[in-house]
Scaffold this motif. Sequence first.
Motif, PDB file in Angstrom:
ATOM      1  N   ARG A  11       0.818  -1.209   0.000  1.00 39.49           N
ATOM      2  CA  ARG A  11       0.000   0.000   0.000  1.00 39.49           C
ATOM      3  C   ARG A  11       0.856   1.264   0.000  1.00 39.49           C
ATOM      4  O   ARG A  11       0.568   2.226  -0.711  1.00 39.49           O
ATOM      5  CB  ARG A  11      -0.911   0.010   1.227  1.00 39.49           C
ATOM      6  CG  ARG A  11      -1.906   1.162   1.257  1.00 39.49           C
ATOM      7  CD  ARG A  11      -2.696   1.196   2.552  1.00 39.49           C
ATOM      8  NE  ARG A  11      -1.868   1.420   3.720  1.00 39.49           N
ATOM      9  CZ  ARG A  11      -1.337   2.600   4.068  1.00 39.49           C
ATOM     10  NH1 ARG A  11      -1.545   3.657   3.328  1.00 39.49           N
ATOM     11  NH2 ARG A  11      -0.615   2.719   5.151  1.00 39.49           N
ATOM     12  N   SER A  12       1.939   1.266   0.754  1.00 38.84           N
ATOM     13  CA  SER A  12       2.742   2.474   0.880  1.00 38.84           C
ATOM     14  C   SER A  12       3.685   2.699  -0.302  1.00 38.84           C
ATOM     15  O   SER A  12       4.069   3.830  -0.570  1.00 38.84           O
ATOM     16  CB  SER A  12       3.543   2.446   2.185  1.00 38.84           C
ATOM     17  OG  SER A  12       4.469   1.394   2.168  1.00 38.84           O
ATOM     18  N   ILE A  13       4.034   1.659  -1.019  1.00 38.40           N
ATOM     19  CA  ILE A  13       4.994   1.806  -2.119  1.00 38.40           C
ATOM     20  C   ILE A  13       4.310   2.174  -3.441  1.00 38.40           C
ATOM     21  O   ILE A  13       4.936   2.751  -4.326  1.00 38.40           O
ATOM     22  CB  ILE A  13       5.833   0.519  -2.269  1.00 38.40           C
ATOM     23  CG1 ILE A  13       7.126   0.834  -2.988  1.00 38.40           C
ATOM     24  CG2 ILE A  13       5.074  -0.567  -2.966  1.00 38.40           C
ATOM     25  CD1 ILE A  13       8.108  -0.292  -3.001  1.00 38.40           C
ATOM     26  N   ARG A  14       3.039   1.888  -3.566  1.00 40.42           N
ATOM     27  CA  ARG A  14       2.330   2.143  -4.832  1.00 40.42           C
ATOM     28  C   ARG A  14       2.448   3.574  -5.342  1.00 40.42           C
ATOM     29  O   ARG A  14       2.691   3.783  -6.522  1.00 40.42           O
ATOM     30  CB  ARG A  14       0.863   1.746  -4.707  1.00 40.42           C
ATOM     31  CG  ARG A  14       0.628   0.300  -4.943  1.00 40.42           C
ATOM     32  CD  ARG A  14      -0.829  -0.005  -5.179  1.00 40.42           C
ATOM     33  NE  ARG A  14      -1.714   0.730  -4.300  1.00 40.42           N
ATOM     34  CZ  ARG A  14      -2.663   0.192  -3.566  1.00 40.42           C
ATOM     35  NH1 ARG A  14      -2.882  -1.091  -3.618  1.00 40.42           N
ATOM     36  NH2 ARG A  14      -3.412   0.923  -2.802  1.00 40.42           N
ATOM     37  N   VAL A  18       9.966   7.210  -6.555  1.00 39.60           N
ATOM     38  CA  VAL A  18      11.254   6.524  -6.509  1.00 39.60           C
ATOM     39  C   VAL A  18      11.230   5.527  -5.359  1.00 39.60           C
ATOM     40  O   VAL A  18      10.889   5.877  -4.234  1.00 39.60           O
ATOM     41  CB  VAL A  18      12.427   7.516  -6.284  1.00 39.60           C
ATOM     42  CG1 VAL A  18      13.747   6.771  -6.228  1.00 39.60           C
ATOM     43  CG2 VAL A  18      12.449   8.588  -7.344  1.00 39.60           C
ATOM     44  N   CYS A  19      11.578   4.303  -5.669  1.00 30.51           N
ATOM     45  CA  CYS A  19      11.705   3.254  -4.657  1.00 30.51           C
ATOM     46  C   CYS A  19      13.193   2.931  -4.532  1.00 30.51           C
ATOM     47  O   CYS A  19      13.807   2.452  -5.481  1.00 30.51           O
ATOM     48  CB  CYS A  19      10.919   2.021  -5.073  1.00 30.51           C
ATOM     49  SG  CYS A  19      11.153   0.626  -3.947  1.00 30.51           S
ATOM     50  N   VAL A  20      13.779   3.229  -3.373  1.00 34.75           N
ATOM     51  CA  VAL A  20      15.193   2.966  -3.137  1.00 34.75           C
ATOM     52  C   VAL A  20      15.338   1.551  -2.586  1.00 34.75           C
ATOM     53  O   VAL A  20      14.696   1.185  -1.609  1.00 34.75           O
ATOM     54  CB  VAL A  20      15.792   3.993  -2.151  1.00 34.75           C
ATOM     55  CG1 VAL A  20      17.255   3.681  -1.872  1.00 34.75           C
ATOM     56  CG2 VAL A  20      15.629   5.407  -2.685  1.00 34.75           C
ATOM     57  N   ASN A  32       9.146  -8.956  -5.727  1.00 34.11           N
ATOM     58  CA  ASN A  32       9.388  -8.604  -7.133  1.00 34.11           C
ATOM     59  C   ASN A  32       8.098  -8.179  -7.825  1.00 34.11           C
ATOM     60  O   ASN A  32       8.097  -7.256  -8.639  1.00 34.11           O
ATOM     61  CB  ASN A  32      10.028  -9.769  -7.890  1.00 34.11           C
ATOM     62  CG  ASN A  32      11.424 -10.075  -7.403  1.00 34.11           C
ATOM     63  OD1 ASN A  32      12.066  -9.253  -6.765  1.00 34.11           O
ATOM     64  ND2 ASN A  32      11.890 -11.267  -7.686  1.00 34.11           N
ATOM     65  N   PHE A  33       7.002  -8.843  -7.493  1.00 29.29           N
ATOM     66  CA  PHE A  33       5.701  -8.488  -8.073  1.00 29.29           C
ATOM     67  C   PHE A  33       5.340  -7.047  -7.710  1.00 29.29           C
ATOM     68  O   PHE A  33       4.880  -6.274  -8.562  1.00 29.29           O
ATOM     69  CB  PHE A  33       4.622  -9.465  -7.586  1.00 29.29           C
ATOM     70  CG  PHE A  33       3.253  -9.134  -8.076  1.00 29.29           C
ATOM     71  CD1 PHE A  33       2.885  -9.392  -9.385  1.00 29.29           C
ATOM     72  CD2 PHE A  33       2.329  -8.552  -7.226  1.00 29.29           C
ATOM     73  CE1 PHE A  33       1.613  -9.080  -9.850  1.00 29.29           C
ATOM     74  CE2 PHE A  33       1.054  -8.238  -7.676  1.00 29.29           C
ATOM     75  CZ  PHE A  33       0.699  -8.501  -8.982  1.00 29.29           C
ATOM     76  N   ILE A  34       5.588  -6.672  -6.470  1.00 28.13           N
ATOM     77  CA  ILE A  34       5.290  -5.308  -6.036  1.00 28.13           C
ATOM     78  C   ILE A  34       6.219  -4.310  -6.733  1.00 28.13           C
ATOM     79  O   ILE A  34       5.786  -3.241  -7.172  1.00 28.13           O
ATOM     80  CB  ILE A  34       5.390  -5.189  -4.500  1.00 28.13           C
ATOM     81  CG1 ILE A  34       4.248  -5.994  -3.866  1.00 28.13           C
ATOM     82  CG2 ILE A  34       5.336  -3.734  -4.055  1.00 28.13           C
ATOM     83  CD1 ILE A  34       4.326  -6.093  -2.366  1.00 28.13           C
ATOM     84  N   LEU A  35       7.492  -4.656  -6.875  1.00 23.34           N
ATOM     85  CA  LEU A  35       8.422  -3.778  -7.581  1.00 23.34           C
ATOM     86  C   LEU A  35       8.016  -3.631  -9.045  1.00 23.34           C
ATOM     87  O   LEU A  35       8.125  -2.538  -9.620  1.00 23.34           O
ATOM     88  CB  LEU A  35       9.850  -4.302  -7.462  1.00 23.34           C
ATOM     89  CG  LEU A  35      10.435  -4.325  -6.055  1.00 23.34           C
ATOM     90  CD1 LEU A  35      11.832  -4.935  -6.061  1.00 23.34           C
ATOM     91  CD2 LEU A  35      10.438  -2.943  -5.434  1.00 23.34           C
ATOM     92  N   LEU A  39       7.081  -0.072 -11.257  1.00 28.86           N
ATOM     93  CA  LEU A  39       7.515   0.277 -12.614  1.00 28.86           C
ATOM     94  C   LEU A  39       6.325   0.460 -13.556  1.00 28.86           C
ATOM     95  O   LEU A  39       6.298   1.399 -14.349  1.00 28.86           O
ATOM     96  CB  LEU A  39       8.455  -0.798 -13.164  1.00 28.86           C
ATOM     97  CG  LEU A  39       9.819  -0.894 -12.484  1.00 28.86           C
ATOM     98  CD1 LEU A  39      10.561  -2.123 -12.974  1.00 28.86           C
ATOM     99  CD2 LEU A  39      10.627   0.365 -12.713  1.00 28.86           C
ATOM    100  N   ASP A  40       5.344  -0.424 -13.462  1.00 31.63           N
ATOM    101  CA  ASP A  40       4.154  -0.333 -14.319  1.00 31.63           C
ATOM    102  C   ASP A  40       3.390   0.967 -14.091  1.00 31.63           C
ATOM    103  O   ASP A  40       2.762   1.489 -15.011  1.00 31.63           O
ATOM    104  CB  ASP A  40       3.221  -1.520 -14.081  1.00 31.63           C
ATOM    105  CG  ASP A  40       3.788  -2.826 -14.582  1.00 31.63           C
ATOM    106  OD1 ASP A  40       4.761  -2.804 -15.369  1.00 31.63           O
ATOM    107  OD2 ASP A  40       3.269  -3.896 -14.163  1.00 31.63           O
ATOM    108  N   ALA A  41       3.464   1.489 -12.863  1.00 30.61           N
ATOM    109  CA  ALA A  41       2.763   2.729 -12.530  1.00 30.61           C
ATOM    110  C   ALA A  41       3.596   3.967 -12.877  1.00 30.61           C
ATOM    111  O   ALA A  41       3.180   5.088 -12.615  1.00 30.61           O
ATOM    112  CB  ALA A  41       2.402   2.738 -11.044  1.00 30.61           C
ATOM    113  N   GLY A  42       4.791   3.758 -13.448  1.00 30.21           N
ATOM    114  CA  GLY A  42       5.626   4.885 -13.847  1.00 30.21           C
ATOM    115  C   GLY A  42       6.662   5.299 -12.820  1.00 30.21           C
ATOM    116  O   GLY A  42       7.327   6.319 -12.993  1.00 30.21           O
TER     117      GLY A  42
END
Length: 88
Positions: A11-14, A18-20, A32-35, A39-42
Motif C-alpha cells: 500500500r505504501s509503495i504504490r 522513486v523506490c530505493v 518482485n511483483f510489487i516492484l 515500474l508499471d505505474a511509472g
Amino acid sequence: PFLTLFYEFHRSIRPAQVCVIIGYSYGDPHINFILDQVLDAGGNLLDVNPGNPSSRYMSEPRYHHLRLGTRIALVDGKLHSEIERLSA
C-alpha cells in the motif's frame, strides 16, 4: 503479522515516484511483483548496490543502479542527488 506488513508495504509503495532498494537480491517473487507494479505505474527503482545491477531489471529504463556502498552513497550525498533527479 507478516500478511499485515506485506499489505502495508504494498500500500505504501504504490504511489512512490522513486523506490530505493538497498540490500535486496531480488529472490522473493512476492516482493518482485510489487516492484514490477511500481515500474508499471511509472515509478523508478533505484538500486544502491556496489555490485552488478539486477539482471531482472537491466533492460527497464526506469531501473537505475547506483554502484556504491550504502554508507558512501549517503555520506557523499549521491543517493540524495539521485532521488531528487528521479523525482523531478
